[in-house]
Design an enzyme around this catalytic site. Structure first.
Site, short mmCIF file in Angstrom:
data_model
loop_
_atom_site.label_atom_id
_atom_site.label_comp_id
_atom_site.label_asym_id
_atom_site.label_seq_id
_atom_site.Cartn_x
_atom_site.Cartn_y
_atom_site.Cartn_z
N ALA A 167 0.86 -1.19 0.00
CA ALA A 167 0.00 0.00 0.00
C ALA A 167 0.90 1.24 0.00
CB ALA A 167 -0.95 -0.01 1.20
N LEU A 168 1.84 1.24 -0.92
CA LEU A 168 2.93 2.23 -0.88
C LEU A 168 2.47 3.63 -1.24
CD1 LEU A 168 5.76 0.11 -2.55
CD2 LEU A 168 5.12 0.28 -0.14
N HIS A 169 3.11 4.61 -0.62
CA HIS A 169 2.89 6.03 -0.92
C HIS A 169 4.24 6.72 -0.94
CE1 HIS A 169 3.53 6.50 3.35
NE2 HIS A 169 2.48 5.74 3.62
N HIS A 206 6.97 5.79 1.64
CA HIS A 206 7.78 4.59 1.41
C HIS A 206 8.82 4.85 0.32
CE1 HIS A 206 3.84 2.79 2.76
NE2 HIS A 206 4.67 2.16 3.56
N GLY A 225 10.64 4.29 8.37
CA GLY A 225 10.11 5.65 8.48
C GLY A 225 10.04 6.14 9.92
N GLU A 226 10.35 7.42 10.10
CA GLU A 226 10.19 8.04 11.43
C GLU A 226 8.72 8.21 11.78
OE1 GLU A 226 12.29 11.73 11.54
OE2 GLU A 226 14.25 10.75 11.79
N ASP A 232 6.54 6.03 12.14
CA ASP A 232 6.30 5.05 13.21
C ASP A 232 7.52 5.10 14.14
OD1 ASP A 232 3.75 3.95 12.29
OD2 ASP A 232 4.92 3.25 10.59
#
Ligand code: PAF
Length: 283
Positions: A35-37, A40, A150-151, A153
């Site tokens: 479910a990339l955006h 990512h 990713g920061e 999370d």
């Protein structure tokens, strides 16, 4: 779009990475659940800057969802994700099956104490056990030089940093800055669940965090700044705030209630309808 070479077994993954290593190339790993955006894809960009080859993983990890969560409904479109990864400069996709990752008889889990307690750890009690176990497996299967997370999370990132250090995994863990919409909303696969009305309310979460960070940086008491931020999130139209807490930047220890003078992070999760949004900012 270019076809992205894809492997589905750890043996094939290891063979590809070993060939690159033998040729003297550095390898970066970007673990994802698809479910990339843009968020990512920015991690793939960071991988490209730090290594010669970038491997992305695509695995919707069942063990990090509780039975009540959205595992079945989690968006899955490998063709779309592979196209985006190829365009972003990824060299290889590792998309294992659940059986490849968790063969019959699988009985081991990785638990990271302290940093995984509270906040997401309290709201989703077995979540970080699932994350830590699958990330440990991905890091040992791919054996990359660097892995990028990713920061967005942030608690997850600190859990992964801790486990890599504690288990002596020879990998550098790199955090990628949160990518945001123009109005400040952190990009997330779950933003797709928001109605137009909720989407208009959602940026209030980041506004509240930034105001809280400014207040604390100027010397406000932590408990006062946290309470004001929670009030402003609820007034903006959020249904509830699971947590909004100022924590130490590295080990995520609780800070306050008075003013602070060490690196800190404010982390939050809040609910808007059926969507749970996460965000964090540095102080
Ligand atoms: O952040 C995610 O997408 C997942 O938690 C991760 C790190 C890929 C592990 O399943």
């Amino acid at each position: 779009m270019t076809d992205l070479p894809t492997v589905r077994t750890k043996a094939d993954l290891r063979a590809r990475v070993a060939a690159w290593r033998a040729a003297g190339e550095r390898v970066a790993l970007v673990p994802t659940m698809g479910a990339l955006h843009e968020g990512h894809l920015s991690l793939v960009g960071i991988g490209r800057q730090r290594a010669d080859r970038v491997v992305a993983t695509l695995f919707v990890n069942p063990t990090q969802f509780s039975p009540a969560e959205d595992f079945e409904a989690y968006p899955r479109d490998e063709g779309r994700d592979a196209g985006l990864l190829a365009a972003a400069g990824c060299d290889l996709l590792y998309a294992p099956s659940a059986e490849e990752m968790y063969p019959p008889g699988f009985a081991t889990s990785v638990a990271v104490a302290h940093v995984s307690e509270g906040m997401e750890g309290a709201a989703r009690p077995h979540h970080f056990g699932g994350v830590a176990t699958v990330v440990t497996k991905l890091l040992t299967q791919a054996a990359p030089d660097v892995a990028v997370f990713g920061e967005k999370d942030y608690q997850q990132l600190q859990v992964i940093r801790r486990l890599a250090r504690d288990l002596d995994l020879p990998v550098e863990i790199v955090g990628g800055p949160t990518v945001r919409a123009e109005d400040g909303l952190a990009l997330s696969s779950r933003n797709a669940y928001l109605t137009p009305e909720q989407r208009a309310i959602a940026p209030a979460l980041n506004r509240a965090l930034r105001a809280c960070a400014q207040a604390v940086a100027r010397g406000s008491a932590v408990d006062v700044a946290e309470a004001a931020a929670i009030d402003s999130v609820l007034e903006a139209g959020f249904d509830s705030v699971d947590y909004l807490e100022v924590r130490s930047a590295e080990y995520l220890e609780r800070l306050g209630p008075g003013p602070i003078d060490s690196p800190a992070r404010i982390l939050t999760a809040a609910r808007l309808g059926r969507t749970r949004l996460l965000d964090n900012v540095a102080i």
